[in-house]
Write an enzyme that holds these catalytic residues in place. Structure first.
Site: not given
Length: 328
Positions: A57, A82, A212
């Protein structure tokens, strides 16, 4: 999604690589003879668990914040995450002298909450069962005049994440397959754009948690699907849907999407811990799990890349995870 507009191309990824060079790590590539024997292929792991903040990230966050103008930087930015994107934006803000506000679920892994605060960010927590994070984030951003840097639906973030695949292919050469973890689609979108340019025959495979599976359903149906608060150990992949930017890129550049259940995911994670002596979080092991569980039939001798997306493990959960795997 008829005739989708593709908002990121390889030139953007290449520019991002130049922009973040020297501040983001060029993470190591690792191999394992045992893994090669297990899958009967030549496997190259791109270890983004060893990236700054412990996850890929940081690439996209730094690329995005580096392109703010002076006024935007002075006002500051807001991100919601998160954990890994939260830490990435917080550190990128520290390096670019940009104030950061991070909206995080109250049950986010403690290690990620503490690290985000440690990088100097203001953390705002919320109850994910009663609050829609995007709505909360947009309200705070409007009230304070902050620029929003979302975790996946942002062209500069996508381009930055694609530098991981760029580095891998430049180091190891042409690939037949590239397995990539999928949450909101930012990593696989950027990596698929890079792979299409640098290794055109490479088939990019997305892997996400079984519970998910919004991205997989979206890919199969060519219609955007959603999934609210999936209960999975892969906390970095609990995103509700692909974005307006990432979905068209996935449809254009990704070859297939598969899912793994949490037991398969934890087995892959612990296997990599034991065999490769490197700490990987559950989300980070998604690509490896898809390969190990043979969700895609990979020909013998194939050259396979696997993006290991992160290593920020909540060690308070490890005992419970190990018990779960041992019971199976």
């Amino acid at each position: 999604m008829n005739a989708p507009t593709l908002s990121v191309n390889y030139a953007d990824v290449k520019a991002a690589a130049e922009r973040i060079d020297g501040r983001a790590r060029r993470t190591p590539m690792m191999t394992s003879r045992h893994v090669d024997q297990r899958v009967n292929a030549q496997v190259f792991f791109k270890c983004e668990n060893l990236q700054r903040v412990g996850a890929f990230k940081f690439r996209g966050a730094l690329n995005a914040l580096s392109q703010l103008n002076d006024e935007e930087r002075q006002r500051g930015v807001l991100a919601y995450s998160s954990g890994n994107h939260a830490q990435a934006v917080a550190l990128a803000g520290q390096l670019t002298r940009t104030p950061t506000v991070i909206v995080m679920p109250s049950d986010a892994p403690r290690v990620k909450l503490e690290a985000t605060r440690g990088y100097g960010a203001e953390v705002v927590t919320y109850d994910k069962n009663t609050t829609v994070r995007e709505e909360l984030s947009n309200r705070i951003a409007r009230e304070r005049g902050l620029s929003v840097i979302p975790p996946y639906d942002h062209v500069h973030v996508v381009a930055g994440q694609g530098t991981a695949a760029k580095e891998l292919i430049e180091e190891v050469g042409q690939l037949d397959y590239l397995f990539v973890p999928v949450g909101g689609g930012v990593l696989i979108s950027g990596c698929a754009v890079a792979a299409a340019a640098l290794s055109p025959a490479c088939k990019v495979i997305g892997v996400e948690p079984e519970v998910g599976d919004d991205a997989t359903r979206s890919f199969k149906t060519k219609t955007l699907q959603s999934c609210r608060n999936p209960d999975t150990v892969a906390d970095g992949a609990r995103t509700p849907y692909l974005g307006e930017i990432t979905f068209p890129l996935v449809l254009r550049y990704v070859s297939d999407m598969v899912t793994v259940n949490d037991d398969e995911l934890l087995r892959a994670m612990f296997f990599l811990w034991e065999r490769m002596k490197t700490v990987i979080e559950p989300t980070g092991a998604l690509g490896a799990a898809g390969l190990f569980e043979k969700k895609i039939s990979v020909p013998d001798g194939a050259r396979v890349g696997v993006i290991v997306s992160g290593g920020n493990v909540d060690f308070a959960q490890v005992g419970k995870w190990k018990e779960r795997v041992d019971r199976r």
